[in-house]
Structures are given as C-alpha cells and as structure tokens.
Design an enzyme around this catalytic site. Structure first.
Site, PDB file in Angstrom:
ATOM      1  N   GLU A  46       0.823  -1.214   0.000  1.00  0.00           N
ATOM      2  CA  GLU A  46       0.000   0.000   0.000  1.00  0.00           C
ATOM      3  C   GLU A  46       0.853   1.259   0.000  1.00  0.00           C
ATOM      4  OE1 GLU A  46      -2.886  -3.022   1.517  1.00  0.00           O
ATOM      5  OE2 GLU A  46      -1.048  -2.325   2.493  1.00  0.00           O
ATOM      6  N   THR A  47       0.321   2.279  -0.640  1.00  0.00           N
ATOM      7  CA  THR A  47       0.872   3.629  -0.618  1.00  0.00           C
ATOM      8  C   THR A  47      -0.276   4.565  -0.279  1.00  0.00           C
ATOM      9  OG1 THR A  47       2.535   3.107  -2.300  1.00  0.00           O
ATOM     10  CG2 THR A  47       1.984   5.438  -1.994  1.00  0.00           C
TER      11      THR A  47
END
Length: 286
Positions: A46-47
């Site tokens: 995830e970002t």
C-alpha cells in the site's frame, strides 16, 4: 512540485521486520490516476496520500492504494499514515486521539507510548459462509478447518481458523482460480511464546503479491470474530509474517466500552521528498 515523503515499518519488532508503507504527506492536488501510478511504482502493498479533511471532526484525510486499486480502509496504512502525519508536524484536535477520515468514514487512533492503535471499524459483512464456500476454502488450504466466516471490514475478508499455529505456518495454499476472495487464516499458539495466535493473509489474483506480511484490517476483523465467540477473550497478541521472513506483532485489546483496539509499533525508515510528475509534462522533458 516536490512533496514530503516517508516510508515506514508498521507492526515491527525490530529493523525491517514489519510491513512497509509509503506515505506522500502532501497529497493535495494529485489526481486519482497520479496517485495510482505512483502507488504502482513504489511496488509496496500500500501507498497512501494525506489530504485535508472534508469532515470538520477529522484531523486529516487519507487515500489508500495498492499497486492496482484503491482501498476504502486498511490497517497498517492507517497507523503508518498517522505516524507520518504526526512526524510531519500534524496537530490533532484532541491531545489523546487522532481522527482519520478514509473511504469507510472516520477511524479513531490513540497513542500509547511507542505504539499507535486504531479502533476496529464495524464489520460490513459477518456470519458463517455457506457450505459451498467453506468447501472451496478447505480445498484451497488443503486442510481441515475449525471454522470459516465472513469478517469483512472493507477489503472483503473471509477468515478461517485452523487447529494450531503450526498448521497455519505449514500452509501451501493452491489458488488455482477457484477462489478469488481475500482469505485470512488464524491458529492458536501454544507453549512459552510471546504471541497467542499465528496469522496469515492471502490475496489471490493478478496482483503482484499473494501474501501480506502484517495486516491490520485482517487482525481487526479476526479479533472481532474471536472475541464475539469468546466473551472472556479481551486481549491477545498476533504474530504475522513468519512465513515471509518477517516478525510482525499486532496487539488486540477490547476495552470496557467494547471497542477493539488494533495496535503496534511504527518506525520511520526513509524520510525525504518525491517529485510526482504529470505524464504530459514528463513526456516533453529532454
């Protein structure tokens, strides 16, 4: 435009032992396509992108992206984003808690020494699975299961309990295209260890990863499931990431009001700035 950037290690027990997260602290002004493109480039599970809140009761808003799609909620991005926001000078409205706005609404986070913990959001789908789905899960895991249920707080979790932590670690699931669900597996540990359960999280499909190192949303939903079945269970520690060479720990605790808190350590590994260019601009640059 340069934007503040951090990469953090969430639910870690030591250096680089948890789940990494990329955070763009100054996400305002970026389009969805630009966020997704950058998240694909970081190639992490995830970002996140920090934005001004739209709800006056929230301290900040976050958008959470995998390499291929946006999530309404995720656990380790919640804690990592909160830590990055605080380190970057964020000032919460309340000294004891931080309120995050995300795709599922508002999530409360509290500080407890070196740990952060978020209040587990309500499940949007719960209860036993049907016989056909249970059979598919057992076939995929190639083992008997104690129980299988829906425990979805946004990502779409189905959870299965095995007889022991050793059974969880021994899994070699066969996702042959017949199971397209996000599947969490838990087994209770025994003996003199520093954790009570072993957890694994599987993401079958075309994504670049098939197993997540340490998963806050899954541990939140498993805790809600286990504690609903056993009212005497009020706290425990989950280990996750062992099969991937990580050593994550997630602390689960139900308070007197019935709120389940999901917490762990968050450390910053990388601090700097990034340049997120628009494609039409980068295309004409020599």
């Amino acid at each position: 435009m340069q934007r503040r950037f951090r990469q953090l290690d969430v639910f870690a027990t030591g250096p680089y032992s948890g789940n990494p997260l990329a955070v763009v602290v100054d996400g305002d002004g970026l389009s969805t396509d630009e966020m997704q493109r950058f998240a694909n480039w970081t190639n992490l599970s995830e970002t996140t992108f920090v934005l001004p809140p739209t709800d006056p009761t929230a301290d900040y808003r976050v958008r959470i992206f995998t390499t291929t799609w946006e999530l309404p909620f995720a656990g380790h991005p919640t804690l990592g984003t909160c830590a990055a926001w605080l380190e970057a000078g964020g000032q919460p409205n309340d000294t004891d808690t931080i309120v995050q706005e995300c795709g599922i609404g508002l999530v409360t986070i509290r500080r407890d020494g070196e740990h952060l913990a978020f209040a587990a959001p309500d499940l949007i789908r719960s209860g036993p699975v049907d016989d056909e789905l249970r059979a598919r899960v057992e076939r995929t895991l190639a083992t008997d299961v104690v129980d299988v249920a829906w425990a979805d707080n946004g990502p779409g979790w189905v959870v299965a309990e095995l007889a022991s932590a050793d059974d969880v670690l021994a899994l070699e699931p066969d996702f042959d295209g017949t199971l397209d669900l996000k599947l969490g597996v838990v087994g209770r540990a025994g003996g003199s260890v520093d954790h009570d359960v072993e957890v694994r999280a599987f993401f079958p499909g075309p994504a670049s990863m098939e197993e997540d190192p340490v998963t806050g949303s899954l541990n939140a939903s498993i805790a809600q499931w286990l504690m609903a079945r056993d009212p005497e269970l009020t706290s425990y520690v989950a280990r996750q990431g062992t099969a991937l060479g990580r050593d994550g720990r997630v602390r689960l605790e139900r308070d007197q009001d019935g709120v389940i808190w999901v917490g762990g350590r968050v450390t910053t590994s990388v601090t700097g700035t990034v340049e997120i260019e628009r494609p039409e601009l980068s295309a004409v640059r020599p």
